[in-house]
Design a protein around this motif. Structure first.
Motif, PDB file in Angstrom:
ATOM      1  N   THR A  79      -3.316  -8.872  -8.549  1.00 34.98           N
ATOM      2  CA  THR A  79      -2.091  -9.674  -8.430  1.00 34.98           C
ATOM      3  C   THR A  79      -1.648  -9.675  -6.974  1.00 34.98           C
ATOM      4  N   PRO A  80      -0.808 -10.642  -6.573  1.00 38.97           N
ATOM      5  CA  PRO A  80      -0.285 -10.610  -5.201  1.00 38.97           C
ATOM      6  C   PRO A  80       0.425  -9.300  -4.874  1.00 38.97           C
ATOM      7  N   GLY A  81       1.130  -8.736  -5.851  1.00 34.24           N
ATOM      8  CA  GLY A  81       1.819  -7.474  -5.606  1.00 34.24           C
ATOM      9  C   GLY A  81       0.861  -6.340  -5.328  1.00 34.24           C
ATOM     10  N   LYS A  82      -0.230  -6.262  -6.102  1.00 29.36           N
ATOM     11  CA  LYS A  82      -1.224  -5.219  -5.870  1.00 29.36           C
ATOM     12  C   LYS A  82      -1.860  -5.380  -4.494  1.00 29.36           C
ATOM     13  N   ARG A 138      -0.555  -6.889  -1.831  1.00 33.31           N
ATOM     14  CA  ARG A 138       0.419  -6.540  -0.793  1.00 33.31           C
ATOM     15  C   ARG A 138       0.543  -5.027  -0.635  1.00 33.31           C
ATOM     16  N   ALA A 139       0.520  -4.297  -1.748  1.00 30.97           N
ATOM     17  CA  ALA A 139       0.580  -2.833  -1.685  1.00 30.97           C
ATOM     18  C   ALA A 139      -0.659  -2.275  -0.989  1.00 30.97           C
ATOM     19  N   LEU A 140      -1.803  -2.847  -1.302  1.00 32.61           N
ATOM     20  CA  LEU A 140      -3.039  -2.394  -0.670  1.00 32.61           C
ATOM     21  C   LEU A 140      -3.012  -2.691   0.830  1.00 32.61           C
ATOM     22  N   GLY A 141      -2.481  -3.853   1.197  1.00 33.89           N
ATOM     23  CA  GLY A 141      -2.365  -4.197   2.612  1.00 33.89           C
ATOM     24  C   GLY A 141      -1.449  -3.241   3.353  1.00 33.89           C
ATOM     25  N   ALA A 142      -0.345  -2.887   2.722  1.00 29.01           N
ATOM     26  CA  ALA A 142       0.582  -1.937   3.351  1.00 29.01           C
ATOM     27  C   ALA A 142      -0.096  -0.592   3.549  1.00 29.01           C
ATOM     28  N   LYS A 143      -0.903  -0.190   2.584  1.00 23.91           N
ATOM     29  CA  LYS A 143      -1.628   1.075   2.719  1.00 23.91           C
ATOM     30  C   LYS A 143      -2.664   0.997   3.828  1.00 23.91           C
ATOM     31  N   ALA A 144      -3.325  -0.146   3.968  1.00 25.26           N
ATOM     32  CA  ALA A 144      -4.315  -0.303   5.039  1.00 25.26           C
ATOM     33  C   ALA A 144      -3.663  -0.175   6.407  1.00 25.26           C
ATOM     34  N   VAL A 145      -2.464  -0.706   6.552  1.00 26.08           N
ATOM     35  CA  VAL A 145      -1.760  -0.643   7.848  1.00 26.08           C
ATOM     36  C   VAL A 145      -1.279   0.770   8.128  1.00 26.08           C
ATOM     37  N   HIS A 146      -0.700   1.428   7.117  1.00 26.49           N
ATOM     38  CA  HIS A 146      -0.180   2.794   7.272  1.00 26.49           C
ATOM     39  C   HIS A 146      -0.760   3.661   6.158  1.00 26.49           C
ATOM     40  N   PRO A 147      -1.989   4.117   6.306  1.00 26.88           N
ATOM     41  CA  PRO A 147      -2.618   4.894   5.229  1.00 26.88           C
ATOM     42  C   PRO A 147      -1.839   6.140   4.848  1.00 26.88           C
ATOM     43  N   ASP A 148      -1.229   6.792   5.826  1.00 26.21           N
ATOM     44  CA  ASP A 148      -0.408   7.975   5.558  1.00 26.21           C
ATOM     45  C   ASP A 148       0.951   7.773   6.223  1.00 26.21           C
ATOM     46  N   LEU A 177      -7.323  19.563   6.975  1.00 25.67           N
ATOM     47  CA  LEU A 177      -7.752  20.027   8.288  1.00 25.67           C
ATOM     48  C   LEU A 177      -6.541  20.348   9.165  1.00 25.67           C
ATOM     49  N   ALA A 178      -5.472  19.557   9.020  1.00 26.41           N
ATOM     50  CA  ALA A 178      -4.284  19.736   9.853  1.00 26.41           C
ATOM     51  C   ALA A 178      -3.413  20.898   9.400  1.00 26.41           C
ATOM     52  N   THR A 179      -3.351  21.155   8.087  1.00 27.23           N
ATOM     53  CA  THR A 179      -2.403  22.149   7.573  1.00 27.23           C
ATOM     54  C   THR A 179      -3.072  23.378   6.969  1.00 27.23           C
ATOM     55  N   GLY A 180      -4.363  23.281   6.687  1.00 24.09           N
ATOM     56  CA  GLY A 180      -5.067  24.389   6.074  1.00 24.09           C
ATOM     57  C   GLY A 180      -4.957  24.444   4.569  1.00 24.09           C
ATOM     58  N   ARG A 181      -4.335  23.435   3.972  1.00 23.88           N
ATOM     59  CA  ARG A 181      -4.220  23.427   2.510  1.00 23.88           C
ATOM     60  C   ARG A 181      -4.293  21.987   2.001  1.00 23.88           C
ATOM     61  N   TYR A 182      -4.708  21.878   0.750  1.00 27.83           N
ATOM     62  CA  TYR A 182      -4.744  20.567   0.116  1.00 27.83           C
ATOM     63  C   TYR A 182      -3.355  20.194  -0.401  1.00 27.83           C
ATOM     64  N   SER A 183      -3.044  18.916  -0.362  1.00 31.14           N
ATOM     65  CA  SER A 183      -1.782  18.431  -0.913  1.00 31.14           C
ATOM     66  C   SER A 183      -1.900  18.296  -2.420  1.00 31.14           C
ATOM     67  N   GLY A 184      -0.768  18.109  -3.051  1.00 31.26           N
ATOM     68  CA  GLY A 184      -0.755  17.844  -4.488  1.00 31.26           C
ATOM     69  C   GLY A 184      -1.277  16.450  -4.766  1.00 31.26           C
ATOM     70  N   PRO A 185      -1.454  16.111  -6.044  1.00 34.90           N
ATOM     71  CA  PRO A 185      -2.032  14.829  -6.428  1.00 34.90           C
ATOM     72  C   PRO A 185      -1.181  13.628  -6.043  1.00 34.90           C
ATOM     73  N   ASP A 186       0.101  13.859  -5.723  1.00 36.03           N
ATOM     74  CA  ASP A 186       0.964  12.732  -5.369  1.00 36.03           C
ATOM     75  C   ASP A 186       0.962  12.452  -3.861  1.00 36.03           C
ATOM     76  N   TYR A 187       0.068  13.132  -3.120  1.00 39.23           N
ATOM     77  CA  TYR A 187       0.036  12.911  -1.672  1.00 39.23           C
ATOM     78  C   TYR A 187      -0.471  11.524  -1.322  1.00 39.23           C
ATOM     79  N   VAL A 188      -1.392  11.007  -2.141  1.00 44.96           N
ATOM     80  CA  VAL A 188      -1.942   9.666  -1.887  1.00 44.96           C
ATOM     81  C   VAL A 188      -1.623   8.754  -3.064  1.00 44.96           C
ATOM     82  N   THR A 189      -1.625   7.469  -2.797  1.00 47.17           N
ATOM     83  CA  THR A 189      -1.381   6.514  -3.853  1.00 47.17           C
ATOM     84  C   THR A 189      -2.644   6.298  -4.681  1.00 47.17           C
ATOM     85  N   VAL A 190      -2.458   5.940  -5.933  1.00 49.89           N
ATOM     86  CA  VAL A 190      -3.584   5.592  -6.798  1.00 49.89           C
ATOM     87  C   VAL A 190      -3.652   4.074  -6.816  1.00 49.89           C
ATOM     88  N   ASP A 191      -4.700   3.507  -6.228  1.00 51.08           N
ATOM     89  CA  ASP A 191      -4.773   2.053  -6.069  1.00 51.08           C
ATOM     90  C   ASP A 191      -5.337   1.380  -7.308  1.00 51.08           C
TER      91      ASP A 191
END
Length: 330
Positions: A85-88, A90-100, A316-330
């Motif tokens: 969908t256009p919304g999906k 647009r969300a993917l595009g926003a993630k591409a621009v600012h992955p984190d 690599l930056a913090t020495g620990r893994y983030s929780g499952p909500d650290y990244v979006t599920v596309d």
């Protein structure tokens, strides 16, 4: 730091607009067949052993940090589903621009790859960022349509503002030995793209059966004006592998040595982890060389890879893994 997707080194393939000095081999079906079947045969055992050996190379901490950022900058963040969908998009595009979004030092992805009708939504999402919009075309993924329909598909994508077009070759024609037909279709697509869009030519390597066929398809695509050669659609059982990507990297290296024209490589499908991505970067460096370690010349076609790259970067930056909500599920 890795270059951005807007970088454009001087030497690039531009289809029929840039002479490669091998025009005589495409003069007829006979001369093209003679050339393609005259390419050196692939040593299957040697190719797979070389790919496996390079996959064992150890990457140290500083180099790993650089490799993770470089891989992020090479991702074509992709959604090619009937439920898009256009919304999906647009969300993917926003993630591409600012992955984190929590770390502005994280590089942007190279591109967002979508179907032609989703190009306007993708352009809106990445406007002003340098992230490219790529569109699949030519009756993706099967390529089973007339040339007129395929070219209309390309015109729609380019008119909507696609910066890059990912086309599929007619595998049936290729496997039947109709090389000139495949060549002429790629040339027609390249001409339809014009100066507006770079062209990635997808071979669907999992359907080509042999490494010799992959080598022939690589040279055929480059002769016809591909800016990139791409392994696969991600829609079949066998997609990008270290061995078939190594073979294509050898082809672009040898093509540049013979013609002076540099062509990019895009493995797509099945590359899901940061560990795998780093192995592919080692293949690039050790086979084609550092000139290809740039997102103008090497891409990953992926949908889930970016998340693992981000989690490994954070580890690599913090020495620990983030929780499952650290990244979006596309």
């Amino acid at each position: 730091m890795p270059t951005t997707a807007s970088a454009a080194p001087a030497a690039s393939a531009s289809g029929p607009r840039q002479a490669h000095g091998l025009g005589d081999v495409t003069a007829s079906d006979t001369t093209l067949r003679r050339f393609l079947h005259g390419l050196p045969g692939v040593d299957t055992v040697g190719l797979e052993a070389r790919a496996a050996s390079l996959g064992t190379r150890s990457i140290k901490t500083t180099a790993k940090a650089y490799a993770l950022d470089l891989a992020i900058s090479m991702v074509d963040l992709t959604t090619l589903e009937g439920a898009d969908t256009p919304g999906k998009v647009r969300a993917l595009g926003a993630k591409a621009v600012h992955p984190d979004p929590t770390d502005p030092a994280t590089p942007s992805a190279a591109a967002v790859c979508v179907y032609p009708d989703m190009v306007p939504a993708a352009r809106e999402a990445v406007a002003g960022s340098g992230v490219k919009v790529a569109s699949v075309a030519t009756a993706f993924p099967a390529g089973r349509a007339s040339r007129a329909v395929k070219l209309a598909d390309v015109r729609e994508a380019v008119a909507a503002g696609a910066d890059e077009v990912d086309m599929v070759i007619d595998r049936g024609a290729f496997l039947a030995g109709h090389y000139l037909k495949v060549y002429e279709e790629i040339v027609a697509v390249r001409e339809t793209c014009g100066d507006a869009a770079r062209l990635k030519v997808i071979f669907e390597t999992g359907e080509l059966s042999t490494y010799d066929n992959i080598r022939r398809a690589s040279w055929l695509g480059m002769l016809a004006g591909a800016d990139f050669i791409k392994t696969s659609t991600g829609k079949v059982a066998v997609n990008a592998t270290p061995a078939n990507t190594l073979l294509m990297l050898q082809a672009v290296r040898d093509f540049r040595a013979q013609t002076g024209v540099q062509v990019g490589v895009k493995p797509a499908g099945g590359i899901r982890t940061a560990k795998d991505a780093v192995k592919f970067l080692v293949l690039v460096n050790e086979t084609a060389g550092g000139d290809w370690l740039d997102n103008h010349w090497f891409r990953f076609g992926a949908s889930s890879l970016l998340n693992d790259l981000l989690m490994q970067r954070q580890k690599l930056a913090t020495g620990r893994y983030s929780g499952p909500d650290y990244v979006t599920v596309d």
